[in-house]
Design an enzyme around this catalytic site. Structure first.
Site, mmCIF file in Angstrom:
data_model
loop_
_atom_site.group_PDB
_atom_site.id
_atom_site.type_symbol
_atom_site.label_atom_id
_atom_site.label_comp_id
_atom_site.label_asym_id
_atom_site.label_seq_id
_atom_site.Cartn_x
_atom_site.Cartn_y
_atom_site.Cartn_z
ATOM 1 N N PRO A 103 47.295 33.097 36.089
ATOM 2 C CA PRO A 103 47.072 32.474 37.395
ATOM 3 C C PRO A 103 45.832 31.572 37.366
ATOM 4 O O PRO A 103 44.836 31.890 36.715
ATOM 5 C CB PRO A 103 46.883 33.660 38.353
ATOM 6 C CG PRO A 103 46.541 34.819 37.480
ATOM 7 C CD PRO A 103 47.142 34.560 36.129
ATOM 8 N N GLY A 107 39.618 33.730 37.748
ATOM 9 C CA GLY A 107 38.644 34.361 36.856
ATOM 10 C C GLY A 107 39.243 34.891 35.571
ATOM 11 O O GLY A 107 38.599 35.656 34.851
ATOM 12 N N LEU A 108 40.485 34.496 35.258
ATOM 13 C CA LEU A 108 41.130 35.022 34.045
ATOM 14 C C LEU A 108 41.163 33.996 32.907
ATOM 15 O O LEU A 108 41.885 34.164 31.930
ATOM 16 C CB LEU A 108 42.555 35.504 34.365
ATOM 17 C CG LEU A 108 42.636 36.706 35.314
ATOM 18 C CD1 LEU A 108 44.098 37.123 35.516
ATOM 19 C CD2 LEU A 108 41.834 37.898 34.788
ATOM 20 N N GLY A 109 40.392 32.930 33.049
ATOM 21 C CA GLY A 109 40.254 31.992 31.932
ATOM 22 C C GLY A 109 41.434 31.067 31.731
ATOM 23 O O GLY A 109 41.689 30.623 30.598
ATOM 24 N N SER A 110 42.143 30.751 32.819
ATOM 25 C CA SER A 110 43.324 29.887 32.691
ATOM 26 C C SER A 110 42.978 28.542 32.041
ATOM 27 O O SER A 110 43.667 28.077 31.124
ATOM 28 C CB SER A 110 43.928 29.710 34.087
ATOM 29 O OG SER A 110 44.579 28.503 34.201
ATOM 30 N N ALA A 112 40.409 27.677 30.127
ATOM 31 C CA ALA A 112 40.013 27.818 28.717
ATOM 32 C C ALA A 112 41.247 28.050 27.849
ATOM 33 O O ALA A 112 41.363 27.488 26.749
ATOM 34 C CB ALA A 112 39.022 28.967 28.557
ATOM 35 N N ALA A 113 42.180 28.867 28.343
ATOM 36 C CA ALA A 113 43.373 29.172 27.538
ATOM 37 C C ALA A 113 44.259 27.927 27.391
ATOM 38 O O ALA A 113 44.782 27.658 26.305
ATOM 39 C CB ALA A 113 44.154 30.320 28.173
ATOM 40 N N ASP A 154 33.716 32.280 28.293
ATOM 41 C CA ASP A 154 35.179 32.165 28.429
ATOM 42 C C ASP A 154 35.795 31.524 27.192
ATOM 43 O O ASP A 154 36.761 32.053 26.619
ATOM 44 C CB ASP A 154 35.547 31.338 29.675
ATOM 45 C CG ASP A 154 35.281 32.089 30.967
ATOM 46 O OD1 ASP A 154 34.626 33.145 30.913
ATOM 47 O OD2 ASP A 154 35.717 31.616 32.033
HETATM 48 C C1 MEV Z 1 33.108 33.218 34.285
HETATM 49 O O1 MEV Z 1 34.207 33.861 33.681
HETATM 50 C C2 MEV Z 1 31.940 34.113 34.406
HETATM 51 C C3 MEV Z 1 30.667 33.545 35.028
HETATM 52 O O2 MEV Z 1 29.614 34.363 34.507
HETATM 53 C C4 MEV Z 1 30.417 32.087 34.708
HETATM 54 C C5 MEV Z 1 30.077 31.826 33.250
HETATM 55 O O3 MEV Z 1 29.710 32.744 32.525
HETATM 56 O O4 MEV Z 1 30.177 30.647 32.867
HETATM 57 C C6 MEV Z 1 30.670 33.709 36.532
#
Ligand code: MEV
Length: 318
Positions: A103, A107-110, A112-113, A154
């Site tokens: 998704p 916050g699951l790294g979409s 970057a992946a 990430d």
């Molecule tokens: C992102 O997955 C986590 C944060 O710490 C941002 C970062 O590390 O770049 C919020």
């Protein structure tokens, strides 16, 4: 027609988000159940490079304007890998299909992946291998477009595909894992823009530097305790570290009602610990479960309003 396939998986921050931006350590893990998959094939001569983003129902063409922010970072991934694999050579004609089950903005790294899968796919199609650290640098450059000032965690975990101990400016360490770890991820369904939550913490730090430094130090201590617990397979201690981390992130101001509701539901359903994961202010939370208890935690999260859940296992290191 030869088709080259490549993929990259999602990630979750187990402990230490936000504090990692300010030089404290953090722990991140790959989430192999969700992936970005890319297919690359040759296009007609002179066609240039096109990207079909199936989930967004969009097509992007290298060199064409205007581009939205999703297209911008995918094309940046293309540029990065081209500079790496064929500097000074004529640009290949390629068609790239992108599909992802990760998704977006949770916050699951979409991002970057997707970048990692595009870079891997193009390089493999051209018969060139990219060392992992260079791939991670390419992905970091696209992360800068998405997030402004990412810590680098990430891109590192997505490219390593192993549980890592990460500290900004230092080489990442593969994390020793003493016993299996079962995680249940709950998605609030609320988009979470990492750049916004990172900016919120920065503004708070400018207003209240001492209070924020103390919270970041507290998170750093919790991450160290979590590492020790993971090394010996002490799930109770890891769960306590996750609970404490969530409390510190709440104090930092990056949680929210939906995240707190899911965290409470997971704990009530027997999770050993639970916390938000990633930037917060929406996005996902993560709960530590026993292998037998994971289904119960998952059901409780869905019952408490989770949009989706993912169960993921981290295996002990050899
Ligand atoms: C992102 O997955 C986590 C944060 O710490 C941002 C970062 O590390 O770049 C919020």
């Amino acid at each position: 027609m030869a088709i080259t396939r490549a993929s990259a998986c999602a990630k979750a921050i187990l402990l230490g988000e936000h504090a990692v931006v300010y030089g404290r350590p953090a722990i991140a893990v790959p989430i192999p159940a969700r992936t970005a998959v890319v297919e690359v094939h040759d296009a007609a001569p002179g066609a240039g490079i096109g990207i079909v983003a199936h989930d967004l129902n969009r097509r992007y063409q290298r060199g064409a304007c205007p581009v939205d922010s999703d297209g911008e970072f995918m094309l940046a991934a293309v540029e990065g890998v081209l500079q790496h694999v064929c500097p000074g050579r004529s640009c290949p004609d390629l068609e790239i299909s992108v599909r992802s089950t990760i998704p977006i903005a949770r916050g699951l790294g979409s991002g970057a992946a997707v970048s990692a899968a595009i870079a891997r796919g193009i390089a493999a199609h051209l018969g060139i291998s990219i060392p992992q650290d260079q791939l991670s640098e390419l992905v970091f450059a696209t992360e800068c477009l998405l997030h402004g000032t990412p810590s680098g965690i990430d891109n590192t975990v997505v490219c390593c595909e192993s549980a890592i101990w990460f500290r900004r400016g230092q080489a990442p360490e593969l994390l020793p894992v003493g016993g299996p770890i079962t995680l249940v991820i709950g998605d609030t369904g609320i988009p979470s823009r990492t750049s916004e939550s990172v900016a919120r913490v920065r503004r708070r730090g400018e207003r209240e530097p001492e209070a924020v430094e103390a919270l970041l130090d507290g998170i750093g201590d919790v991450v160290a305790r979590g590492r020790a617990a993971i090394a010996v397979g002490d799930l109770q201690a890891l769960g306590r570290a996750m609970d404490r981390d969530h409390a510190l992130l709440q104090e930092l101001g990056v949680s929210g009602t939906a995240l707190d509701t899911l965290v409470a539901a997971a704990r009530e359903a027997g999770a050993l610990g639970a916390k938000l994961s990633g930037g917060g202010m929406g996005g996902c939370m993560i709960a530590l479960a026993t292998p037998q208890g994971a289904a119960h935690v998952e059901a409780a999260l869905l019952g408490a309003g989770a949009h989706d859940t993912i169960v993921s296992q981290i295996e002990p290191s050899a």
